[in-house]
Design a protein around this motif. Structure first.
Motif, mmCIF file in Angstrom:
data_model
loop_
_atom_site.group_PDB
_atom_site.id
_atom_site.type_symbol
_atom_site.label_atom_id
_atom_site.label_comp_id
_atom_site.label_asym_id
_atom_site.label_seq_id
_atom_site.Cartn_x
_atom_site.Cartn_y
_atom_site.Cartn_z
ATOM 1 N N HIS A 1 13.382 9.635 -5.191
ATOM 2 C CA HIS A 1 12.275 8.728 -4.879
ATOM 3 C C HIS A 1 12.348 7.465 -5.731
ATOM 4 O O HIS A 1 11.782 7.406 -6.816
ATOM 5 C CB HIS A 1 10.933 9.434 -5.090
ATOM 6 C CG HIS A 1 10.731 10.616 -4.190
ATOM 7 N ND1 HIS A 1 9.509 11.245 -4.033
ATOM 8 C CD2 HIS A 1 11.595 11.288 -3.369
ATOM 9 C CE1 HIS A 1 9.630 12.250 -3.168
ATOM 10 N NE2 HIS A 1 10.888 12.298 -2.768
ATOM 11 N N ALA A 2 13.087 6.473 -5.253
ATOM 12 C CA ALA A 2 13.259 5.236 -6.029
ATOM 13 C C ALA A 2 11.943 4.467 -6.134
ATOM 14 O O ALA A 2 11.596 3.943 -7.184
ATOM 15 C CB ALA A 2 14.337 4.365 -5.388
ATOM 16 N N VAL A 3 11.220 4.376 -5.011
ATOM 17 C CA VAL A 3 9.854 3.842 -5.034
ATOM 18 C C VAL A 3 8.963 5.001 -4.606
ATOM 19 O O VAL A 3 9.197 5.636 -3.585
ATOM 20 C CB VAL A 3 9.693 2.629 -4.091
ATOM 21 C CG1 VAL A 3 8.245 2.150 -4.069
ATOM 22 C CG2 VAL A 3 10.612 1.484 -4.530
ATOM 23 N N ASP A 4 7.956 5.270 -5.432
ATOM 24 C CA ASP A 4 7.230 6.530 -5.296
ATOM 25 C C ASP A 4 5.719 6.291 -5.358
ATOM 26 O O ASP A 4 5.064 6.597 -6.343
ATOM 27 C CB ASP A 4 7.682 7.459 -6.438
ATOM 28 C CG ASP A 4 7.317 8.912 -6.194
ATOM 29 O OD1 ASP A 4 7.015 9.255 -5.038
ATOM 30 O OD2 ASP A 4 7.330 9.689 -7.167
ATOM 31 N N GLY A 5 5.210 5.687 -4.290
ATOM 32 C CA GLY A 5 3.762 5.438 -4.240
ATOM 33 C C GLY A 5 3.345 4.179 -4.971
ATOM 34 O O GLY A 5 2.371 4.180 -5.714
ATOM 35 N N ALA A 6 4.083 3.089 -4.741
ATOM 36 C CA ALA A 6 3.732 1.809 -5.379
ATOM 37 C C ALA A 6 2.656 1.095 -4.569
ATOM 38 O O ALA A 6 2.786 0.937 -3.356
ATOM 39 C CB ALA A 6 4.969 0.928 -5.518
ATOM 40 N N SER A 7 1.602 0.689 -5.246
ATOM 41 C CA SER A 7 0.537 -0.121 -4.633
ATOM 42 C C SER A 7 0.278 -1.304 -5.538
ATOM 43 O O SER A 7 0.114 -1.137 -6.745
ATOM 44 C CB SER A 7 -0.755 0.690 -4.500
ATOM 45 O OG SER A 7 -0.574 1.777 -3.617
ATOM 46 N N LEU A 8 0.264 -2.492 -4.963
ATOM 47 C CA LEU A 8 -0.007 -3.683 -5.770
ATOM 48 C C LEU A 8 -0.366 -4.852 -4.875
ATOM 49 O O LEU A 8 -0.116 -4.834 -3.666
ATOM 50 C CB LEU A 8 1.219 -4.036 -6.630
ATOM 51 C CG LEU A 8 2.550 -4.237 -5.901
ATOM 52 C CD1 LEU A 8 2.865 -5.712 -5.741
ATOM 53 C CD2 LEU A 8 3.664 -3.566 -6.684
ATOM 54 N N GLU B 1 0.817 -1.206 0.000
ATOM 55 C CA GLU B 1 0.000 0.000 0.000
ATOM 56 C C GLU B 1 0.853 1.259 0.000
ATOM 57 O O GLU B 1 1.561 1.536 0.964
ATOM 58 C CB GLU B 1 -0.916 0.026 1.245
ATOM 59 C CG GLU B 1 -2.082 -0.934 1.134
ATOM 60 C CD GLU B 1 -3.005 -0.862 2.362
ATOM 61 O OE1 GLU B 1 -4.024 -1.562 2.347
ATOM 62 O OE2 GLU B 1 -2.683 -0.122 3.318
ATOM 63 N N ASP B 2 0.777 1.975 -1.092
ATOM 64 C CA ASP B 2 1.353 3.313 -1.217
ATOM 65 C C ASP B 2 2.776 3.380 -0.645
ATOM 66 O O ASP B 2 3.087 4.198 0.215
ATOM 67 C CB ASP B 2 0.443 4.326 -0.507
ATOM 68 C CG ASP B 2 0.787 5.760 -0.915
ATOM 69 O OD1 ASP B 2 1.357 5.947 -2.009
ATOM 70 O OD2 ASP B 2 0.491 6.687 -0.129
ATOM 71 N N LEU B 3 3.631 2.519 -1.163
ATOM 72 C CA LEU B 3 4.990 2.398 -0.650
ATOM 73 C C LEU B 3 5.908 3.470 -1.247
ATOM 74 O O LEU B 3 5.860 3.739 -2.455
ATOM 75 C CB LEU B 3 5.529 1.005 -0.999
ATOM 76 C CG LEU B 3 6.598 0.443 -0.078
ATOM 77 C CD1 LEU B 3 6.033 0.186 1.309
ATOM 78 C CD2 LEU B 3 7.137 -0.860 -0.654
ATOM 79 N N HIS B 4 6.712 4.051 -0.387
ATOM 80 C CA HIS B 4 7.720 5.033 -0.815
ATOM 81 C C HIS B 4 9.072 4.647 -0.245
ATOM 82 O O HIS B 4 9.172 4.279 0.920
ATOM 83 C CB HIS B 4 7.368 6.441 -0.297
ATOM 84 C CG HIS B 4 6.143 7.023 -0.927
ATOM 85 N ND1 HIS B 4 6.187 8.011 -1.881
ATOM 86 C CD2 HIS B 4 4.827 6.729 -0.738
ATOM 87 C CE1 HIS B 4 4.950 8.323 -2.262
ATOM 88 N NE2 HIS B 4 4.104 7.564 -1.582
ATOM 89 N N LYS B 5 10.106 4.738 -1.076
ATOM 90 C CA LYS B 5 11.475 4.595 -0.574
ATOM 91 C C LYS B 5 12.320 5.703 -1.171
ATOM 92 O O LYS B 5 12.517 5.774 -2.385
ATOM 93 C CB LYS B 5 12.055 3.225 -0.964
ATOM 94 C CG LYS B 5 13.493 3.036 -0.504
ATOM 95 C CD LYS B 5 13.610 3.042 1.021
ATOM 96 C CE LYS B 5 15.059 3.042 1.489
ATOM 97 N NZ LYS B 5 15.147 3.137 2.961
#
Ligand SMILES: Nc1ncnc2c1ncn2[C@@H]1O[C@H](COP(=O)(O)OP(=O)(O)OP(=O)(O)O)[C@@H](O)[C@H]1O
Ligand SMILES: [Mg+2]
Length: 267
Positions: free
Chosen positions: A22-29, A12-16
């Protein structure tokens, strides 16, 4: 994002962030139980970083990861390992001088070897466990069609055979979900097919769920449904490989980063 029983993993809405990047910028899956899910996307899309956050190698900046409904965000790799969530790693250099069988036997399990009680009173039990471990390792080598490599040093086998051995390490424990990052990279066709067959068999016969990062679209096409495409740190599209290849945003994302021949989608 729903938490239905079908979903083994919910992100859910992952950020790194690395500094300001922002390598991971709001990933949801979601990853469905029993699926072999493909994760594709141009170089730098954030695929490996996403894997590392899910597998506990990196802590997320924000966002949540659930496994079987349980919040596993930020748990360390060894804890996730015992829950059956595994990410394969290259066989470390220090294991090169050990045989393939010994490499498999090194995978942490529930061995009682180290306790003081066992050191004094448990020699018999340790010997029994070691025999069982050895039998298990041999079974894994046979499953992967590399029994002939059992006594060879891991440093001396080919790159493709090493990939098989890495996959084999996940079979020494009761894995539920395995994350594979470019297992096919630099592997010849024959071994790539062996790897693909092993993945399919582990999925069908042992119920493993897989998430597979790969640039080789033939490999993805043979194994994966659904396929998730990432770009710039988030999910662009999800569907069958055919649907993904026809997706305008996906095509643009690949074109935008100067596509490599092997990455060509829509080909
Ligand atoms: N530790 C780090 N520090 C700073 N930037 C990083 C770090 N790790 C990754 N990045 C950057 O984050 C972005 C995403 O990298 P990542 O490795 O996740 O991409 P990828 O989708 O796996 O790419 P590839 O297909 O080339 O393997 C890249 O721009 C990368 O340079
Ligand atoms: Mg990567």
């Amino acid at each position: 994002m729903s938490h239905s029983d079908e979903h083994m993993i919910v992100v859910e809405d992952l950020h790194k962030h690395f500094g300001g990047f922002h390598a991971v910028d709001g990933a949801s899956l979601n990853i469905d139980r029993g699926s072999i899910t493909g994760l594709i996307g141009p170089n730098g899309a954030g695929k490996t970083t996403l894997f590392n956050v899910i597998a506990g190698v990196l802590k997320p900046t924000t966002g949540r990861v659930f496994m079987d409904g349980e919040d596993i965000t930020g748990l360390p790799p060894h804890t996730l390992f015992h829950k059956g969530l595994l990410r394969t790693f290259q066989i470390a250099h220090e294991f090169h001088s050990m045989t393939c069988r010994e490499n498999l036997m090194m995978v942490p399990g529930n061995q009682s070897g180290e306790t003081l009680w066992n050191t004094w009173f448990g020699t018999r039990r340790i010997a029994d466990e070691e025999r069982a471990l050895r039998a298990k390792a041999d079974e894994v080598l046979e499953f992967l069609t590399i029994s002939h490599l059992a006594d060879q040093k891991a440093g001396q086998i080919s790159g493709g055979q090493k990939k098989l051995l890495e996959l084999g390490r996940t079979m020494m424990v009761d894995a539920k979900i395995v994350f594979l990052d470019e297992v096919g990279a630099g592997v010849n066709r024959t071994l790539l097919n062996t790897i693909a067959d092993a993945i399919l068999r582990l999925n069908k016969e042992r119920g493993y769920t897989f998430v597979v990062i790969e640039h080789d679209m033939d490999f993805i096409g043979k194994l994966c449904d659904p396929v998730i495409c990432m770009a710039e740190g988030h999910v662009l599209a999800e569907g069958t490989l055919a649907e993904i290849k026809a997706n305008e945003q996906v095509i643009e994302a690949y074109l935008g980063t100067g596509l490599k021949h092997k990455d060509k989608v829509g080909a």
